[in-house]
Design an enzyme around this catalytic site. Structure first.
Site, PDB file in Angstrom:
ATOM      1  N   ASP A  30       0.737  -0.910   0.461  1.00  0.00           N
ATOM      2  CA  ASP A  30       0.620  -0.111  -0.063  1.00  0.00           C
ATOM      3  C   ASP A  30       0.806   1.178   0.356  1.00  0.00           C
ATOM      4  O   ASP A  30       1.743   1.444   0.696  1.00  0.00           O
ATOM      5  CB  ASP A  30      -0.891   0.225   0.966  1.00  0.00           C
ATOM      6  CG  ASP A  30      -1.401   1.342   1.658  1.00  0.00           C
ATOM      7  OD1 ASP A  30      -3.483   0.962   2.064  1.00  0.00           O
ATOM      8  OD2 ASP A  30      -1.544   1.959   0.605  1.00  0.00           O
ATOM      9  N   GLU A  82      29.604   6.276   5.007  1.00  0.00           N
ATOM     10  CA  GLU A  82      29.754   4.580   5.734  1.00  0.00           C
ATOM     11  C   GLU A  82      29.246   4.099   3.776  1.00  0.00           C
ATOM     12  O   GLU A  82      29.245   2.860   4.600  1.00  0.00           O
ATOM     13  CB  GLU A  82      28.569   4.455   6.349  1.00  0.00           C
ATOM     14  CG  GLU A  82      27.199   5.759   6.470  1.00  0.00           C
ATOM     15  CD  GLU A  82      26.590   5.051   7.747  1.00  0.00           C
ATOM     16  OE1 GLU A  82      25.939   3.796   7.793  1.00  0.00           O
ATOM     17  OE2 GLU A  82      25.764   5.821   8.256  1.00  0.00           O
ATOM     18  N   CYS A 119      25.772   7.037  11.152  1.00  0.00           N
ATOM     19  CA  CYS A 119      25.271   8.350  10.413  1.00  0.00           C
ATOM     20  C   CYS A 119      25.839  10.051  10.802  1.00  0.00           C
ATOM     21  O   CYS A 119      25.946  10.649  10.827  1.00  0.00           O
ATOM     22  CB  CYS A 119      23.686   8.714  10.599  1.00  0.00           C
ATOM     23  SG  CYS A 119      23.005   7.370   9.703  1.00  0.00           S
ATOM     24  N   THR A 162      13.871   2.743   2.102  1.00  0.00           N
ATOM     25  CA  THR A 162      14.064   4.796   3.746  1.00  0.00           C
ATOM     26  C   THR A 162      15.978   4.849   2.609  1.00  0.00           C
ATOM     27  O   THR A 162      16.352   6.239   2.831  1.00  0.00           O
ATOM     28  CB  THR A 162      14.743   3.989   4.780  1.00  0.00           C
ATOM     29  OG1 THR A 162      15.481   3.275   4.653  1.00  0.00           O
ATOM     30  CG2 THR A 162      13.472   3.864   5.190  1.00  0.00           C
ATOM     31  N   SER A 210      16.039  -1.023  15.799  1.00  0.00           N
ATOM     32  CA  SER A 210      17.214   0.448  15.797  1.00  0.00           C
ATOM     33  C   SER A 210      16.449   1.619  15.993  1.00  0.00           C
ATOM     34  O   SER A 210      16.894   2.531  16.153  1.00  0.00           O
ATOM     35  CB  SER A 210      17.697   0.130  14.325  1.00  0.00           C
ATOM     36  OG  SER A 210      16.420   0.786  12.677  1.00  0.00           O
ATOM     37  N   HIS A 243      18.548  13.116  13.023  1.00  0.00           N
ATOM     38  CA  HIS A 243      18.533  12.605  12.014  1.00  0.00           C
ATOM     39  C   HIS A 243      17.300  12.122  11.608  1.00  0.00           C
ATOM     40  O   HIS A 243      16.591  11.219  12.354  1.00  0.00           O
ATOM     41  CB  HIS A 243      19.760  11.558  13.027  1.00  0.00           C
ATOM     42  CG  HIS A 243      20.104  10.829  11.787  1.00  0.00           C
ATOM     43  ND1 HIS A 243      20.314  10.787   9.856  1.00  0.00           N
ATOM     44  CD2 HIS A 243      19.598   9.160  11.665  1.00  0.00           C
ATOM     45  CE1 HIS A 243      20.151   9.322   9.783  1.00  0.00           C
ATOM     46  NE2 HIS A 243      19.962   8.145  10.470  1.00  0.00           N
ATOM     47  N   LYS A 252       8.762   9.490  16.439  1.00  0.00           N
ATOM     48  CA  LYS A 252       9.036   9.089  17.708  1.00  0.00           C
ATOM     49  C   LYS A 252       9.773  10.102  18.710  1.00  0.00           C
ATOM     50  O   LYS A 252       9.518   9.963  19.452  1.00  0.00           O
ATOM     51  CB  LYS A 252       9.237   8.000  16.914  1.00  0.00           C
ATOM     52  CG  LYS A 252       8.144   6.638  16.334  1.00  0.00           C
ATOM     53  CD  LYS A 252       9.516   5.167  16.401  1.00  0.00           C
ATOM     54  CE  LYS A 252       8.590   4.281  14.719  1.00  0.00           C
ATOM     55  NZ  LYS A 252       7.331   3.899  14.902  1.00  0.00           N
ATOM     56  N   ASN A 327      16.936   8.848   3.003  1.00  0.00           N
ATOM     57  CA  ASN A 327      18.032   9.047   3.967  1.00  0.00           C
ATOM     58  C   ASN A 327      19.099   8.890   3.525  1.00  0.00           C
ATOM     59  O   ASN A 327      19.525   8.408   2.293  1.00  0.00           O
ATOM     60  CB  ASN A 327      18.093   7.007   4.636  1.00  0.00           C
ATOM     61  CG  ASN A 327      18.968   7.440   5.937  1.00  0.00           C
ATOM     62  OD1 ASN A 327      19.732   8.478   6.727  1.00  0.00           O
ATOM     63  ND2 ASN A 327      19.433   6.392   6.672  1.00  0.00           N
ATOM     64  N   SER A 363      24.598   4.442  14.009  1.00  0.00           N
ATOM     65  CA  SER A 363      23.871   3.511  14.346  1.00  0.00           C
ATOM     66  C   SER A 363      24.682   2.339  15.055  1.00  0.00           C
ATOM     67  O   SER A 363      26.463   2.792  14.635  1.00  0.00           O
ATOM     68  CB  SER A 363      23.346   2.111  13.208  1.00  0.00           C
ATOM     69  OG  SER A 363      21.543   2.455  13.267  1.00  0.00           O
TER      70      SER A 363
HETATM   71  P1  HMG Z   1       8.310  -2.653   7.566  1.00  0.00           P
HETATM   72  O1  HMG Z   1       8.692  -3.476   8.720  1.00  0.00           O
HETATM   73  O2  HMG Z   1       9.004  -2.366   6.354  1.00  0.00           O
HETATM   74  O3  HMG Z   1       7.454  -1.036   8.245  1.00  0.00           O
HETATM   75  O4  HMG Z   1       9.983  -1.427   8.208  1.00  0.00           O
HETATM   76  P2  HMG Z   1       6.598  -1.807   9.074  1.00  0.00           P
HETATM   77  O5  HMG Z   1       5.043  -1.814   9.062  1.00  0.00           O
HETATM   78  O6  HMG Z   1       6.955  -0.564  10.152  1.00  0.00           O
HETATM   79  O7  HMG Z   1       5.599   0.452   9.400  1.00  0.00           O
HETATM   80  C1  HMG Z   1       6.291   1.404   9.186  1.00  0.00           C
HETATM   81  C2  HMG Z   1       5.242   2.148   9.512  1.00  0.00           C
HETATM   82  O8  HMG Z   1       4.395   2.481   8.276  1.00  0.00           O
HETATM   83  C3  HMG Z   1       4.861   1.965  10.785  1.00  0.00           C
HETATM   84  O9  HMG Z   1       3.632   3.017  11.574  1.00  0.00           O
HETATM   85  C4  HMG Z   1       3.890   1.030   9.849  1.00  0.00           C
HETATM   86  O10 HMG Z   1       2.235   1.382  10.992  1.00  0.00           O
HETATM   87  C5  HMG Z   1       2.649   2.179   9.615  1.00  0.00           C
HETATM   88  P3  HMG Z   1       4.582   3.077  13.253  1.00  0.00           P
HETATM   89  O11 HMG Z   1       3.910   1.528  13.994  1.00  0.00           O
HETATM   90  O12 HMG Z   1       5.871   2.528  13.651  1.00  0.00           O
HETATM   91  O13 HMG Z   1       4.080   4.094  13.571  1.00  0.00           O
HETATM   92  N1  HMG Z   1       2.440   1.696   8.073  1.00  0.00           N
HETATM   93  C6  HMG Z   1       1.315   2.587   7.441  1.00  0.00           C
HETATM   94  N2  HMG Z   1       0.773   3.404   7.810  1.00  0.00           N
HETATM   95  C7  HMG Z   1      -0.277   4.098   6.426  1.00  0.00           C
HETATM   96  N3  HMG Z   1      -0.712   3.783   5.854  1.00  0.00           N
HETATM   97  C8  HMG Z   1      -0.852   2.246   5.646  1.00  0.00           C
HETATM   98  C9  HMG Z   1       0.401   1.728   6.729  1.00  0.00           C
HETATM   99  N4  HMG Z   1       1.406   0.626   6.168  1.00  0.00           N
HETATM  100  C10 HMG Z   1       2.026  -0.106   7.163  1.00  0.00           C
HETATM  101  N5  HMG Z   1      -0.954   0.997   5.213  1.00  0.00           N
HETATM  102  C11 HMG Z   1      11.599  -0.425   9.462  1.00  0.00           C
HETATM  103  C12 HMG Z   1      10.336  -0.301   8.655  1.00  0.00           C
HETATM  104  C13 HMG Z   1      12.143   0.851   9.991  1.00  0.00           C
HETATM  105  C14 HMG Z   1      12.374  -1.522  10.107  1.00  0.00           C
HETATM  106  C15 HMG Z   1      13.040  -0.636   8.306  1.00  0.00           C
HETATM  107  O14 HMG Z   1      12.497   0.627   7.017  1.00  0.00           O
HETATM  108  C16 HMG Z   1      14.360  -0.437   7.817  1.00  0.00           C
HETATM  109  O15 HMG Z   1      14.771  -1.313   8.966  1.00  0.00           O
HETATM  110  N6  HMG Z   1      14.762   0.858   8.636  1.00  0.00           N
HETATM  111  C17 HMG Z   1      16.323   1.125   8.368  1.00  0.00           C
HETATM  112  C18 HMG Z   1      16.463   1.184   9.482  1.00  0.00           C
HETATM  113  C19 HMG Z   1      16.741   2.227  10.153  1.00  0.00           C
HETATM  114  O16 HMG Z   1      16.344   3.157   9.362  1.00  0.00           O
HETATM  115  N7  HMG Z   1      16.070   2.372  11.419  1.00  0.00           N
HETATM  116  C20 HMG Z   1      16.210   3.816  11.939  1.00  0.00           C
HETATM  117  C21 HMG Z   1      16.800   3.955  13.490  1.00  0.00           C
HETATM  118  S1  HMG Z   1      18.150   3.543  13.058  1.00  0.00           S
HETATM  119  C22 HMG Z   1      18.803   5.039  12.156  1.00  0.00           C
HETATM  120  O17 HMG Z   1      17.884   5.836  12.023  1.00  0.00           O
HETATM  121  C23 HMG Z   1      20.416   4.503  11.278  1.00  0.00           C
HETATM  122  C24 HMG Z   1      20.650   4.833  10.079  1.00  0.00           C
HETATM  123  O18 HMG Z   1      20.489   5.611   9.433  1.00  0.00           O
HETATM  124  C25 HMG Z   1      22.316   3.939   9.528  1.00  0.00           C
HETATM  125  C26 HMG Z   1      23.346   5.140  10.593  1.00  0.00           C
HETATM  126  O19 HMG Z   1      23.394   5.335  11.234  1.00  0.00           O
HETATM  127  O20 HMG Z   1      24.440   4.869   9.888  1.00  0.00           O
HETATM  128  C27 HMG Z   1      19.595   3.648   9.521  1.00  0.00           C
END
Ligand code: HMG
Length: 444
Positions: A30, A82, A119, A162, A210, A243, A252, A327, A363
């Site tokens: 979706d 990175e 990051c 992302t 994460s 970030h 959040k 990102n 991270s």
């Molecule tokens: P996911 O499991 O595919 O997504 O991955 P989800 O099912 O958790 O959905 C995401 C959100 O969309 C949720 O909202 C759902 O409810 C909503 P939340 O519960 O979180 O508020 N949703 C919808 N909303 C409206 N209509 C819909 C719908 N469907 C779902 N139809 C995940 C999410 C973040 C795990 C994934 O994207 C991921 O693994 N990302 C990479 C890691 C990341 O970015 N982590 C963030 C923190 S770590 C960080 O920032 C460091 C980083 O930048 C690296 C560094 O430092 O080098 C990553």
């Protein structure tokens, strides 16, 4: 001595993947998950001839041209990334080499390096430049800090949604035109395995965890900042750039931050009739009861008018650019700052003297909090940027083209692909030298 960011420029990868229209249908998902859940509309991608060096060099070149700088004016080039492709030779040497091809002078007396801590290394490089100037070791010269990344995930990884690619170049100097950095800073740091790349191109990610690690480290950093600078209150800051791996993450963090900043204040008193007071740990017999109460309070807080107004004013403007580029890892928090100031300019806000509370994160994991004060010349700096043109000029790619571009940047694949855009007035990657070094040239 006032030290901070004198000028900034960005370079966005020249391709654009629409997440709702192109990516979501191909993934059989979706579109709302991307646009509403994660808060992302599009990702920027590097064309075949772009990489972390070209994006960084293009941003730095534009910055030097705009500020009328010559290589002699720069005493330090730090690159935060990175996405490096060499474990020894730093990306800053490649970028300096590119720039030397278009300037008469050289950077032979500039200290060059590369910073790594996911990051947060973009902000750590700012710190290094700040410390170098404050220590008076700069001989009147400025530092060039470049945060550049191709934030690609393995195909099929949840993080694929992302992705992004781009570079941010920042000039750090005494008496800056854009923002002054606070001397005070706070850290939250712990040995974590939420996201890492152990000698591999694409990250191993524990996505859900994460998110929790980000929030925990950010809270610790804020408390550490308060231990040196005193309590922080929501009304003290015009903008709060975080970030931004995706805007939903910032949503959040912002709620958590607001709860912290309003605890025991007139705002909490004001909210009490509608949602009660904030739960405190010593009011509960066990941890899980406390956690449930906090969750309930946060759910109610999110819906209040007070929180909504603060969010719209302090947080939403920081996300304008991220929503359309994804990102950029090391550059991400710096894009958030720029995004907020760009919105201030659009809204005709007099931001001089306003303060920003800046939350960086990497991270592995570490968060850092510092504050910034907007300087008098900020409007001139903002007016000189071409962010909208860069974002509008990107070429939209189909899902099939996305698959090819992902392969073109996959170090494990050696298929050749044609570029989708025609370079002009920019550095491009043009091959591989005899020692496996990457080679670059400037295209007029
Ligand atoms: P996911 O499991 O595919 O997504 O991955 P989800 O099912 O958790 O959905 C995401 C959100 O969309 C949720 O909202 C759902 O409810 C909503 P939340 O519960 O979180 O508020 N949703 C919808 N909303 C409206 N209509 C819909 C719908 N469907 C779902 N139809 C995940 C999410 C973040 C795990 C994934 O994207 C991921 O693994 N990302 C990479 C890691 C990341 O970015 N982590 C963030 C923190 S770590 C960080 O920032 C460091 C980083 O930048 C690296 C560094 O430092 O080098 C990553």
């Amino acid at each position: 001595m006032t030290v901070g960011i004198d000028a900034m420029e960005i370079h966005a990868g020249k391709l654009r993947l629409d997440l709702a229209e192109t990516f979501a249908p191909a993934m059989d998902e979706d579109p709302g998950k991307y646009t509403k859940g994660l808060g992302l509309h599009a990702s920027s991608f590097p064309d075949v001839h772009e990489d972390i060096v070209t994006m960084g060099a293009n941003a730095a070149h534009r910055l030097m041209e705009r500020k009328g700088l010559e290589p002699d004016d720069i005493g330090r080039i730090d690159v935060a990334t990175e996405s490096a492709f060499d474990n020894s030779k730093p990306v800053s040497t490649y970028i300096a080499g590119c720039l030397e091809a278009v300037y008469e002078g050289d950077f032979h007396h500039a200290n060059k390096g590369e910073r790594k801590f996911a990051c947060i290394s973009g902000t750590q490089s700012l710190d290094d430049a700040y410390n170098w100037i404050r220590a008076d070791r700069n001989r009147g010269r400025a530092a060039l800090v470049i945060a550049t990344d191709t934030a690609l995930y393995a195909r099929g990884d949840a993080g694929e949604a992302t992705q992004g690619a781009g570079a941010v170049a920042m000039l750090i100097s005494e008496d800056p035109d854009l923002v002054a950095l606070s001397q005070e800073q706070g850290f939250g740091s712990a040995d974590e395995t939420d996201f890492l790349k152990p000698n591999q191109q694409f990250p191993s990610v524990d996505g859900k965890r994460s998110v929790q690690v980000y929030l925990a480290r950010m809270r610790e950093a804020l408390e550490d900042y308060e231990s040196v600078a005193g309590r922080v209150y929501s009304e003290e800051f015009r903008y709060v750039p975080f970030h931004t791996p995706f805007p939903g993450m910032v949503r959040k963090a912002a709620l958590l931050g607001y709860r912290h900043m309003t605890r025991g204040t007139a705002i909490e008193d004001d909210l009490e009739p509608a949602i009660g007071r904030q739960p405190l740990p010593d009011e509960f017999d066990d941890e899980s009861g406390y956690r449930d109460a906090v969750r309930e309070y946060m759910d109610a807080l999110k819906e209040t008018e007070q929180y909504g107004e603060w969010y719209d004013q302090a947080i939403e403007p920081t996300l304008d650019i991220a929503r359309h580029v994804g990102n950029w890892y090391t550059g991400s928090v710096h894009v958030a700052r720029l995004s907020a100031l760009r919105r201030a300019r659009e809204d005709g806000i007099d931001a001089t003297g306003e303060r920003l509370l800046v939350g960086s994160y990497g991270s592995g994991a570490q968060a850092e909090i510092h504050t910034e004060t907007v300087q008098e010349e900020w409007e001139t700096e903002l007016d000189a940027l071409d962010i909208d043109d860069q974002l509008d000029d990107r070429r939209d790619i189909s899902f099939e083209e996305y698959e090819e571009i992902h392969d073109a940047h996959n170090h494990a694949k050696d298929d050749e692909f044609d570029a989708l855009t025609t370079p002009s007035g920019e550095f491009v990657r043009d091959g591989q030298g005899p020692m496996n070094e990457r080679t670059y040239r400037y295209v007029e």
